[in-house]
Design a protein around this motif. Structure first.
Motif, short mmCIF file in Angstrom:
data_model
loop_
_atom_site.label_atom_id
_atom_site.label_comp_id
_atom_site.label_asym_id
_atom_site.label_seq_id
_atom_site.Cartn_x
_atom_site.Cartn_y
_atom_site.Cartn_z
N THR A 45 0.79 -1.41 0.04
CA THR A 45 0.17 -0.10 -0.09
C THR A 45 0.71 1.06 0.11
O THR A 45 1.91 1.39 0.56
CB THR A 45 -0.86 -0.14 1.01
N ALA A 46 0.20 2.06 -0.16
CA ALA A 46 1.26 3.66 -0.87
C ALA A 46 0.33 4.55 -0.82
O ALA A 46 -0.97 4.38 -1.35
CB ALA A 46 2.12 3.98 -1.99
N VAL A 47 0.69 6.17 -0.11
CA VAL A 47 -0.50 6.82 0.21
C VAL A 47 0.00 8.16 -0.87
O VAL A 47 0.83 8.64 -0.70
CB VAL A 47 -1.23 7.44 1.19
N PHE A 48 -0.62 8.87 -1.71
CA PHE A 48 -0.19 10.09 -2.16
C PHE A 48 -1.35 11.04 -2.10
O PHE A 48 -2.01 11.18 -2.14
CB PHE A 48 -0.02 10.02 -3.64
N ALA A 49 -0.63 12.34 -1.88
CA ALA A 49 -1.58 13.39 -2.18
C ALA A 49 -0.56 14.63 -3.12
O ALA A 49 0.42 14.92 -3.18
CB ALA A 49 -1.38 14.50 -0.78
N GLY A 50 -1.39 14.60 -3.76
CA GLY A 50 -1.71 15.21 -5.82
C GLY A 50 -2.32 16.52 -5.84
O GLY A 50 -2.44 16.50 -6.93
N GLY A 51 -3.39 17.32 -5.31
CA GLY A 51 -4.59 18.05 -5.86
C GLY A 51 -5.44 17.31 -5.66
O GLY A 51 -5.64 16.27 -4.41
N GLY A 76 -3.45 14.87 8.51
CA GLY A 76 -4.08 15.63 9.49
C GLY A 76 -3.85 15.13 10.35
O GLY A 76 -2.38 14.15 10.86
N PRO A 77 -4.22 15.50 11.88
CA PRO A 77 -3.69 15.18 12.98
C PRO A 77 -4.09 13.89 13.19
O PRO A 77 -5.48 12.77 13.24
CB PRO A 77 -4.55 16.48 14.62
N LYS A 78 -3.80 12.66 14.15
CA LYS A 78 -4.47 11.44 14.29
C LYS A 78 -5.62 11.54 15.89
O LYS A 78 -5.31 12.16 16.18
CB LYS A 78 -3.07 10.62 15.19
N GLY A 79 -6.18 10.62 14.85
CA GLY A 79 -7.30 10.23 15.48
C GLY A 79 -8.92 11.87 15.23
O GLY A 79 -9.72 11.30 15.58
N ARG A 80 -8.36 12.64 14.44
CA ARG A 80 -9.45 13.62 14.22
C ARG A 80 -9.81 13.06 12.41
O ARG A 80 -9.69 12.42 11.98
CB ARG A 80 -8.58 15.05 13.79
N ALA A 140 2.31 15.56 -1.62
CA ALA A 140 2.99 14.49 0.17
C ALA A 140 3.46 13.47 -0.25
O ALA A 140 1.65 12.48 -1.27
CB ALA A 140 2.42 15.31 0.94
N LEU A 141 3.46 12.98 0.10
CA LEU A 141 4.31 11.53 -0.23
C LEU A 141 4.28 10.95 1.61
O LEU A 141 4.70 11.30 2.31
CB LEU A 141 5.47 11.13 -0.75
N PHE A 142 3.10 10.33 1.53
CA PHE A 142 3.27 9.34 3.29
C PHE A 142 3.82 7.72 3.41
O PHE A 142 3.25 6.45 2.50
CB PHE A 142 1.67 9.67 3.47
N PRO A 143 5.11 7.81 3.33
CA PRO A 143 5.41 6.08 3.59
C PRO A 143 4.99 5.83 4.34
O PRO A 143 4.86 5.89 5.03
CB PRO A 143 6.77 6.62 3.76
N LEU A 144 4.81 4.50 3.67
CA LEU A 144 4.23 3.39 5.11
C LEU A 144 5.11 2.53 6.06
O LEU A 144 5.07 1.80 7.11
CB LEU A 144 3.11 2.35 4.65
N ASN A 145 6.26 2.68 4.74
CA ASN A 145 7.24 2.06 5.87
C ASN A 145 9.07 2.51 5.65
O ASN A 145 9.14 2.95 4.59
CB ASN A 145 7.32 0.21 5.58
N GLY A 146 10.11 2.24 6.60
CA GLY A 146 10.93 2.86 6.14
C GLY A 146 11.66 2.82 4.96
O GLY A 146 12.56 3.54 4.23
N GLU A 147 11.07 1.30 3.75
CA GLU A 147 11.70 1.18 2.29
C GLU A 147 10.85 2.32 1.65
O GLU A 147 11.47 2.99 1.00
CB GLU A 147 10.91 0.28 2.18
N GLN A 148 9.97 2.55 2.09
CA GLN A 148 9.23 3.82 0.77
C GLN A 148 9.80 5.24 1.34
O GLN A 148 9.82 5.59 0.71
CB GLN A 148 7.56 3.42 0.91
N GLU A 149 9.95 5.31 2.65
CA GLU A 149 10.36 7.21 2.89
C GLU A 149 11.91 6.68 2.42
O GLU A 149 12.00 7.89 2.05
CB GLU A 149 10.70 7.00 4.83
N ARG A 150 12.78 5.74 2.25
CA ARG A 150 14.09 5.63 1.28
C ARG A 150 14.06 5.81 0.53
O ARG A 150 14.63 6.76 0.08
CB ARG A 150 15.11 4.53 1.87
N GLU A 174 5.70 13.57 3.99
CA GLU A 174 5.77 13.44 5.72
C GLU A 174 5.11 12.24 6.70
O GLU A 174 4.86 11.53 6.01
CB GLU A 174 4.22 13.98 5.22
N PRO A 175 5.63 12.01 7.74
CA PRO A 175 4.78 11.09 8.85
C PRO A 175 3.14 10.37 8.41
O PRO A 175 2.30 11.21 8.19
CB PRO A 175 5.09 11.65 10.01
N PHE A 176 2.70 9.48 7.78
CA PHE A 176 1.89 8.59 7.96
C PHE A 176 0.96 8.43 9.06
O PHE A 176 1.54 7.87 10.05
CB PHE A 176 2.55 7.18 7.45
N ALA A 177 0.36 9.24 9.00
CA ALA A 177 -1.73 9.14 10.54
C ALA A 177 -2.10 8.24 10.96
O ALA A 177 -2.66 8.30 10.83
CB ALA A 177 -0.65 9.86 11.19
#
Length: 224
Positions: A45-51, A76-80, A140-150, A174-177
């Motif tokens: 799974t990967a998460v992308f924000a692009g408009g 955004g804030p976790k839990g909201r 924005a890119l929201f990596p879900l693990n260290g490999e994706q972040e790298r 950005e951190p994935f929350a």
């Protein structure tokens, strides 16, 4: 993005949109990533924000190996808990985003990054894409693990060194929350509303660029 009524004059608006001299973001041939993410699961799974998530979801759903693309919100804030109306205010910290479930045996995370920056998102526009402005439309890119972040961080550096854009790269890692699905009326919007003026003006050209620039990765039938 302007929200939609299925009024009879939609076809008239669509014709105006198609005839207008305004055009979608410039497609570029982004470089092959030097660093990729090693898969750890049969499906990743990967998460992308692009408009506007209509186009992001619509394009990714036509990529071979993508099993599912879901429009929603991240960053955004976790839990909201939020919805489109709240995020549209631009002050929640959330961005319109898409969660992509893909088969790493068919398409890698790095290849998804390449497609994202080639035909979906301009990495040099701060807090806007195309006609949409506000922090909710940031890239924005929201990596879900260290490999994706790298891989994500290395690719942003690589894009900055590529010379493809005159302006600096502003896309953030950005951190994935967590990820929240958008409402049903926002899912598969391109497929369900092919003549919507926004789709014709801003998103159909992205899909055409995917088909032209990445024919080996393009499939005509979108994922579920």
């Amino acid at each position: 993005m302007t929200r939609r009524s299925k009024a009879p004059f939609l076809l008239f608006l669509a014709a105006l949109a198609a005839a207008s001299p305004l055009h979608a973001e410039r497609a570029v041939q982004a470089p092959v990533p030097k660093v990729d993410a090693a898969p750890s699961r049969r499906l990743e799974t990967a998460v992308f924000a692009g408009g506007c998530y209509w186009g992001v979801e619509g394009v990714f759903s036509h990529v071979k190996g993508v099993r599912l693309a879901v429009s929603g919100f991240a960053g955004g804030p976790k839990g909201r808990r939020v919805d489109y109306a709240a995020v549209s205010g631009g002050d929640t910290g959330f961005a319109e985003a898409v969660r992509v479930t893909y088969d790493p045996a068919q398409i890698s995370y790095g290849s998804l990054l390449r497609i994202f920056f080639s035909v979906i998102a301009d990495p040099t526009t701060l807090n806007h894409q195309g006609p949409d402005h506000g922090t909710q439309y940031r890239s924005a890119l929201f990596p879900l693990n260290g490999e994706q972040e790298r891989a994500a961080r290395a690719y942003l550096v690589q894009l900055g060194q590529s010379g493809l854009w005159r302006d600096p790269i502003v896309t953030r890692v950005e951190p994935f929350a967590g990820f929240q699905d958008a409402g049903r009326d926002h899912q598969d919007f391109m497929r369900k509303n092919p003549l919507h003026p926004y789709i014709l003006r801003w998103d159909k050209p992205k899909l055409a660029a995917l088909r032209s620039m990445f024919p080996a990765q393009y499939r005509d039938k979108p994922s579920a």
